[in-house]
Design an enzyme around this catalytic site. Structure first.
Site, PDB file in Angstrom:
ATOM      1  N   THR A  42      16.374  45.291  26.518  1.00  9.45           N
ATOM      2  CA  THR A  42      16.823  43.904  26.530  1.00  9.45           C
ATOM      3  C   THR A  42      15.666  42.909  26.562  1.00  9.45           C
ATOM      4  OG1 THR A  42      18.896  44.590  27.549  1.00  9.45           O
ATOM      5  CG2 THR A  42      18.335  42.252  27.702  1.00  9.45           C
ATOM      6  N   GLU A  50      13.689  34.688  20.777  1.00  9.71           N
ATOM      7  CA  GLU A  50      12.759  33.559  20.878  1.00  9.71           C
ATOM      8  C   GLU A  50      11.873  33.471  19.635  1.00  9.71           C
ATOM      9  OE1 GLU A  50      11.959  31.938  25.038  1.00  9.71           O
ATOM     10  OE2 GLU A  50      11.216  34.012  25.072  1.00  9.71           O
ATOM     11  N   HIS A  76      23.694  41.470  25.308  1.00 14.22           N
ATOM     12  CA  HIS A  76      23.226  42.670  24.599  1.00 14.22           C
ATOM     13  C   HIS A  76      24.441  43.571  24.454  1.00 14.22           C
ATOM     14  CE1 HIS A  76      19.596  45.635  24.212  1.00 14.22           C
ATOM     15  NE2 HIS A  76      20.475  45.780  23.234  1.00 14.22           N
TER      16      HIS A  76
END
Length: 134
Positions: A42, A50, A76
């Site tokens: 994750t 990002e 996720h």
């Protein structure tokens, strides 16, 4: 030096970008310390989101500015094994002053791996760095 254009003129909703990752051993939850399974971790997935948001902005950020992460909300949803390929996509949805909010998705060849939002803030690069150094 000419005045900087207002943020609303520079950053417009709809800007989008993407990044691709061939998942390797270093990208796994095991390697990152966020779990004990050899699948895309994750923390690496969040980093991809990002990166995609940065790719969406591209040359819209002036050399004396940068954007910094403020908030990440990502679900996720599915595992991706080593050797898999994922693509993260980000689309600028909202501009509120210096705050830029992106919708992000991560997909592999089979499914939606993750979805959420990333918020970044436009800052003056030198001022920000001077705050970081105390």
């Amino acid at each position: 030096m000419p005045p900087k254009p207002p943020l609303q003129a520079t950053f417009r909703p709809g800007l989008s970008g993407s990044v691709r990752l061939d998942v390797g051993e270093a990208d796994t939850a095991e390697a990152l310390g966020s779990g004990d399974v050899p699948v895309l971790g994750t923390p690496r997935l969040v980093g991809l989101c990002e990166q995609a948001s940065l790719a969406a902005l591209g040359p819209a950020v002036s050399p004396d500015q940068t954007t910094v992460g403020m908030r990440v909300h990502v679900d996720h949803l599915a595992p991706t094994q080593v050797g898999g390929v994922v693509t993260a996509e980000a689309t600028l949805e909202k501009v509120e002053g210096r705050k830029l909010t992106f919708t992000v998705t991560v997909r592999d060849r089979c499914s939606l791996v993750a979805a959420g939002r990333v918020t970044r803030v436009v800052v003056d690069r030198d001022r920000f760095l001077s705050k970081a150094s105390g």
